[in-house]
Design a protein around this motif. Structure first.
Motif, PDB file in Angstrom:
ATOM      1  N   LEU A  54       0.809  -1.230   0.000  1.00 19.89           N
ATOM      2  CA  LEU A  54       0.000   0.000   0.000  1.00 19.89           C
ATOM      3  C   LEU A  54       0.836   1.271   0.000  1.00 19.89           C
ATOM      4  N   HIS A  55       2.151   1.137   0.144  1.00 22.19           N
ATOM      5  CA  HIS A  55       2.967   2.353   0.247  1.00 22.19           C
ATOM      6  C   HIS A  55       4.245   2.178  -0.558  1.00 22.19           C
ATOM      7  N   LEU A  56       4.183   2.597  -1.809  1.00 21.64           N
ATOM      8  CA  LEU A  56       5.403   2.574  -2.619  1.00 21.64           C
ATOM      9  C   LEU A  56       5.376   3.737  -3.595  1.00 21.64           C
ATOM     10  N   HIS A  57       6.530   4.343  -3.742  1.00 21.64           N
ATOM     11  CA  HIS A  57       6.700   5.432  -4.707  1.00 21.64           C
ATOM     12  C   HIS A  57       7.214   4.794  -5.989  1.00 21.64           C
ATOM     13  N   LEU A  58       6.463   4.924  -7.055  1.00 26.96           N
ATOM     14  CA  LEU A  58       6.795   4.172  -8.263  1.00 26.96           C
ATOM     15  C   LEU A  58       8.216   4.434  -8.736  1.00 26.96           C
ATOM     16  N   ILE A 299      -1.763   9.604   3.820  1.00 28.19           N
ATOM     17  CA  ILE A 299      -0.785  10.692   3.874  1.00 28.19           C
ATOM     18  C   ILE A 299       0.397  10.321   4.762  1.00 28.19           C
ATOM     19  N   HIS A 300       1.597  10.658   4.270  1.00 29.55           N
ATOM     20  CA  HIS A 300       2.807  10.483   5.097  1.00 29.55           C
ATOM     21  C   HIS A 300       2.680  11.353   6.346  1.00 29.55           C
ATOM     22  N   ALA A 301       2.936  10.758   7.490  1.00 29.67           N
ATOM     23  CA  ALA A 301       2.952  11.549   8.729  1.00 29.67           C
ATOM     24  C   ALA A 301       3.731  10.807   9.800  1.00 29.67           C
ATOM     25  N   GLY A 323       1.175   7.080   6.410  1.00 35.24           N
ATOM     26  CA  GLY A 323       2.438   6.523   5.925  1.00 35.24           C
ATOM     27  C   GLY A 323       3.530   6.706   6.968  1.00 35.24           C
ATOM     28  N   HIS A 324       4.134   5.623   7.397  1.00 34.51           N
ATOM     29  CA  HIS A 324       5.228   5.569   8.382  1.00 34.51           C
ATOM     30  C   HIS A 324       4.717   5.617   9.826  1.00 34.51           C
ATOM     31  N   GLY A 325       4.160   6.731  10.260  1.00 31.31           N
ATOM     32  CA  GLY A 325       3.611   6.803  11.616  1.00 31.31           C
ATOM     33  C   GLY A 325       4.602   6.472  12.712  1.00 31.31           C
ATOM     34  N   THR A 380       6.994  -1.124   1.034  1.00 37.30           N
ATOM     35  CA  THR A 380       8.397  -1.018   0.610  1.00 37.30           C
ATOM     36  C   THR A 380       8.906   0.401   0.379  1.00 37.30           C
ATOM     37  N   ASP A 381       8.025   1.392   0.267  1.00 39.48           N
ATOM     38  CA  ASP A 381       8.423   2.798   0.118  1.00 39.48           C
ATOM     39  C   ASP A 381       9.232   3.021  -1.173  1.00 39.48           C
ATOM     40  N   ASP A 382      10.555   2.928  -1.127  1.00 37.47           N
ATOM     41  CA  ASP A 382      11.403   3.163  -2.310  1.00 37.47           C
ATOM     42  C   ASP A 382      12.402   2.023  -2.451  1.00 37.47           C
TER      43      ASP A 382
HETATM   44 ZN   LIG Z   1       6.824   7.089   1.342  1.00 34.31          ZN
END
Ligand SMILES: [Zn+2]
Length: 502
Positions: A54-58, A299-301, A323-325, A380-382
Motif C-alpha cells: 500500500l505504500h510505494l513510490h513508483l 498521507i505520510h505523517a 504513511g510511516h507513523g 516497501t516505500d522506495d
Molecule cells: Zn513514502
C-alpha cells in the motif's frame, strides 16, 4: 536483535507433540522458525502468498539495472540518455553549484543540447559507459553505504535520475517491471504513488497529466502486464513543502475524483521541512470536500524521530491511512485512538532504518503497534533505492520480532482490507488471499521445506549486506548484480488463469 533463538521451549515441546492449545495455532510455523536458517526462512517468505503493498513510490521502486535497460531501450524510440561522469569546472551560476557538482546526473538529448560545449563534454552516452562507470551510475541511486542517509536520498537520488523520470514511457515501464517482480514474490495488489507532472513526450514536448495517465493505462492493459495477475490502483501525491503545494493538491484531488483508477491523494516530502506541516493543508482539503465526493487520503505523517502532532493533524485532514507513523508512539492520545480502530499505519521497516529515523530495528515501534491492536501493514516505500523487496520487509519482521503465523496473516489481510480498492475487488482479493495462504500452509505442513526446493528468492543488496543472504554469482560478463527470482507459488501462476479466460 534476533529473537528467534528465544522461543519458549514449552511452545516448541507442545508443537512437537501436536497437542497445542488453540492459542498456539500455527505451531508448525514456530517449529519451522526454530529450525530454519536465515536462507531457508527468506526462501519461505519469498514463496509465501502476500496481500498488497500500500505504500510505494513508483519511481523509487526501480532497481538500477531496470533503469539501465529501460533507458537504453528508449534509443529505438529516438531518445538518448547521457550521464555526467566528470567535472571540468565550466561556468557555475550563482546558487546552482550543488546541481552543477552532482555527478551521475542523467539528461536526455534535448537538455544536453541546451548546455554549453564545455558542459556537454562532461557527459557520456549512457550506453557507452564502461563497466566501472556503469556500476558507479547504478550505485549513485542506491542507498547502501553507511555514510549515506536522508540527505543523499532526498537531495541527490531523485536529481540524478533527472530526465529519465520526465519520460512517461520510462515510468510506465517501471510500473510493468514492478508488477512482474511483485507477482514473483506472491503480491496480489499494489497501490503505487505515480508521478503525473513535468513530463515530456519523446520529441521534448510537454505532456499534461491526463496524457501521462493515458500512457500508464495503455501499459497496464498490455497482455504481459495483465498476465502478472497483480491488481493496480494509483495514488497521486503532492510535494508538501513546495510553495505551490496547495495548487498541486487541488489538481490531483480533482483528477482522483474524476478517475476510478486513481484511488487516493497523498502528501510526500521531508517532514523536517517547516513549510510542509499537515495543518497548512487543512483549509484546502476542507474546501475540496465541498466540491468533490469520494476521494480517499493516505498521507505520510510521523516519519520523524522527534515528537510532534503530525499524525493527529493528518487525521484531521481526513486521512484514513498514515504513511510511516513512526512518532505516533510518542503521542499517547492519538495512539490510543488507533487501537482496534479505523486507521492503518503503513510500516516501512527498511526505509526507516536506512534513512536513520530509527537507530536499529530494536527501536522501531512496529511490534508495539502490531501487538496492541493498531492496524499495520508492511510496505516497501522506495525499494529500488534500498535494494530490497517486500519479502525482505517480512524477513526483517519475522527475524527481528519473531512474528507468528497468525501475525503474518493479519499483516497480509490488513494490506488488502485497508486498501482503497472498490468493495467487490477487495472482497475477491481477500477471499483469494485466505485461500492461497491456507493452501500454502497445508502444503508446507505436508511436505515441509521440500516445498521450497523450486523456489529461488530474489536476493538484493540489503539482505546481502545485513544478513549475508547474497545472490549467487552471475555468469561472467552479465551486467549488474541482479539475481532472478523463481517462485512457483507467486501470483504469476495466474498467467494460466488469464490465458485460459482469454
Ligand atoms: Zn513514502
Amino acid at each position: 536483535m534476533n529473537r528467534r533463538g528465544t522461543l519458549n521451549p514449552l511452545v516448541l515441546l507442545l508443537a512437537f507433540v501436536g497437542s497445542a492449545p488453540a492459542s498456539l495455532a500455527g505451531e508448525w510455523f514456530e517449529r519451522f522458525k526454530g529450525e530454519a536458517t536465515d536462507a531457508v526462512l527468506h526462501r519461505f517468505l519469498y514463496a509465501m502468498p502476500k496481500g498488497g503493498d500500500l505504500h510505494l513510490h513508483l519511481t523509487g521502486s526501480a532497481f538500477p539495472e531496470w533503469l539501465h535497460e529501460i533507458a537504453l531501450a528508449e534509443a529505438a524510440e529516438g531518445v538518448a540518455y547521457y550521464v555526467k561522469t566528470r567535472i571540468d569546472n565550466c561556468s557555475v551560476y550563482a546558487g546552482q553549484a550543488d546541481a552543477y557538482l552532482l555527478l551521475y546526473r542523467t539528461l536526455d538529448q534535448h537538455r544536453l543540447g541546451a548546455l554549453s560545449e564545455c558542459e556537454r563534454d562532461e557527459y557520456q552516452a549512457l550506453g557507452a559507459l564502461d563497466a566501472e562507470a556503469r556500476a558507479a551510475w547504478m550505485n549513485s541511486v542506491r542507498l547502501d553505504a553507511p555514510y549515506e542517509g536522508r540527505d543523499e536520498f532526498f537531495e541527490r537520488h531523485w536529481q540524478r535520475l533527472g530526465d529519465l523520470l520526465r519520460n512517461p514511457h520510462v515510468v510506465a515501464e517501471i510500473l510493468y517491471r514492478n508488477m512482474q517482480a511483485f507477482a514473483d514474490e506472491g503480491v496480489a495488489y499494489i497501490e503505487p504513488q505515480v508521478p503525473v507532472f513535468g513530463f515530456l513526450d519523446r520529441t521534448g514536448t510537454p505532456l499534461d497529466p491526463e496524457a501521462v495517465l493515458v500512457l500508464y493505462r495503455q501499459r497496464l492493459a498490455q497482455a504481459d502486464a495483465r498476465a502478472t495477475g497483480v491488481a493496480v490502483r494509483m495514488q497521486l501525491s503532492a510535494l508538501r513543502f513546495h510553495p505551490d503545494a496547495e495548487q498541486v493538491v487541488r489538481r490531483i484531488y480533482q483528477l482522483a475524483a474524476e478517475h476510478a483508477d486513481i484511488v487516493a491523494v497523498n502528501l510526500v516530502g521531508r517532514e523536517d521541512h517547516d513549510r510542509g506541516h499537515p495543518l497548512r493543508f487543512l483549509d484546502t482539503f476542507r474546501d475540496l470536500r465541498r466540491t468533490y465526493p469520494g476521494v480517499r487520503l493516505s498521507i505520510h505523517a510521523g516519519e520523524s524521530a522527534r515528537p510532534d502532532s503530525h499524525v493527529r493533524d493528518t487525521l484531521l485532514l481526513g486521512a484514513e491511512r498514515i504513511g510511516h507513523g513512526l512518532n505516533l508512539i510518542q503521542d499517547a492520545p492519538t495512539l490510543l485512538s488507533f487501537r482496534h480502530g479505523p486507521y492503518l499505519v503503513e510500516v516501512n521497516l527498511i526505509s526507516n532504518l536506512l534513512l536513520g529515523y530509527v537507530d536499529g530495528f530494536d527501536a522501531h515501534p512496529f511490534p508495539e503497534y502490531l501487538r496492541t491492536g493498531v492496524p499495520v501493514a508492511l510496505s516497501t516505500d522506495d525499494r529500488g533505492m534500498w535494494d530490497s523487496t517486500l519479502t525482505d520487509e517480512f524477513f526483517v519482521a519475522v527475524r527481528e520480532y519473531g512474528l507468528t503465523w497468525a501475525e503474518l496473516r493479519a499483516l497480509g489481510r490488513n494490506s488488502l482490507a485497508f486498501s482503497f480498492l472498490d468493495q467487490p475487488s477487495k472482497s475477491r482479493l481477500l477471499a483469494e488471499y485466505e485461500r492461497r495462504m491456507d493452501e500454502f500452509a497445508t502444503d508446507f505442513q505436508r511436505r515441509g521445506p521440500a516445498l521450497l526446493d523450486d523456489v529461488q528468492p530474489l536476493r538484493r543488496g540489503f539482505v546481502c549486506r545485513r544478513y549475508g543472504l547474497c545472490a549467487p554469482p552471475l555468469p561472467t560478463g552479465a551486467p549488474g548484480s541482479q539475481s532472478v527470482g523463481v517462485n512457483p507459488h507467486g501470483t504469476t501462476r495466474n498467467k494460466l488463469v488469464f490465458h485460459g479466460n482469454g
